[in-house]
Design a protein around this motif. Sequence first.
Motif, PDB file in Angstrom:
ATOM      1  N   PRO A 152      22.448 -62.671  33.821  1.00  0.00           N
ATOM      2  CA  PRO A 152      21.661 -63.188  34.337  1.00  0.00           C
ATOM      3  C   PRO A 152      21.028 -64.305  33.693  1.00  0.00           C
ATOM      4  O   PRO A 152      20.746 -64.169  32.513  1.00  0.00           O
ATOM      5  N   THR A 209      19.808 -67.116  38.076  1.00  0.00           N
ATOM      6  CA  THR A 209      19.045 -66.141  39.040  1.00  0.00           C
ATOM      7  C   THR A 209      17.941 -66.701  39.475  1.00  0.00           C
ATOM      8  O   THR A 209      17.238 -66.668  40.736  1.00  0.00           O
ATOM      9  N   SER A 214      19.773 -58.047  39.394  1.00  0.00           N
ATOM     10  CA  SER A 214      20.870 -58.896  39.206  1.00  0.00           C
ATOM     11  C   SER A 214      22.042 -58.199  39.084  1.00  0.00           C
ATOM     12  O   SER A 214      22.340 -57.285  38.624  1.00  0.00           O
TER      13      SER A 214
END
Length: 205
Positions: free
Chosen positions: A24, A107, A198
């Motif tokens: 991420p 993200t 994530s």
Amino acid sequence: MQVISAQFITSNTDYLKCPPDKFPEFAFIGRSNVGKSSLINSITFHKKLAKTSQTPGKTQLINHFLINDNWYLVDLPGYGYAQVSKEKRKEFEKMILDYLINRKSLTCLFLLVDLRLKPQPVDIAFMERMAEEQIPFYLVFTKADKLSQKQVDDHFKHYQEFLLQSWEALPRMFITSAEKHQGREEILASIQELIDTSPYKSRKS
């Protein structure tokens, strides 16, 4: 979250040349001279991880730093820097937007604004563009140590009220000081929360 390790990985001008979508990513951006590099160094507790300068516009590349071997901190060029040619400014804007729009492992974007200033048109326009592109972002107010506590409270309230004139809901917000490491733990905690959910957190091979 504890920052155990932080290492520079690569710099480039093309999102297609960024590291593989393995971890991420959390990108940091703001107007030139907003204190981005200082805040990055404060968050990671590495004084020289991101290059700081008295000259605005120092960051001109997409810089990837690997944190704790499981997420990337991405240092993006500042926007709204006037002291470059229009062509160069367009190149920066395209590079930044190409990354933000197309980078699948991005993200969350941490958008930095100077708490000492009233809402700046260039910042508001950038926020609106992020909303249009459906790019999730948090708002990070910098340089809180340059104000009294009353000024911090007043400026923060004013900014919220200003945004609520045209926004139905506000992004998550942080008040920070790189010099005093204020807001550091809150930002890292928010990153950890996002890492935990994530789809890239397990792609470590």
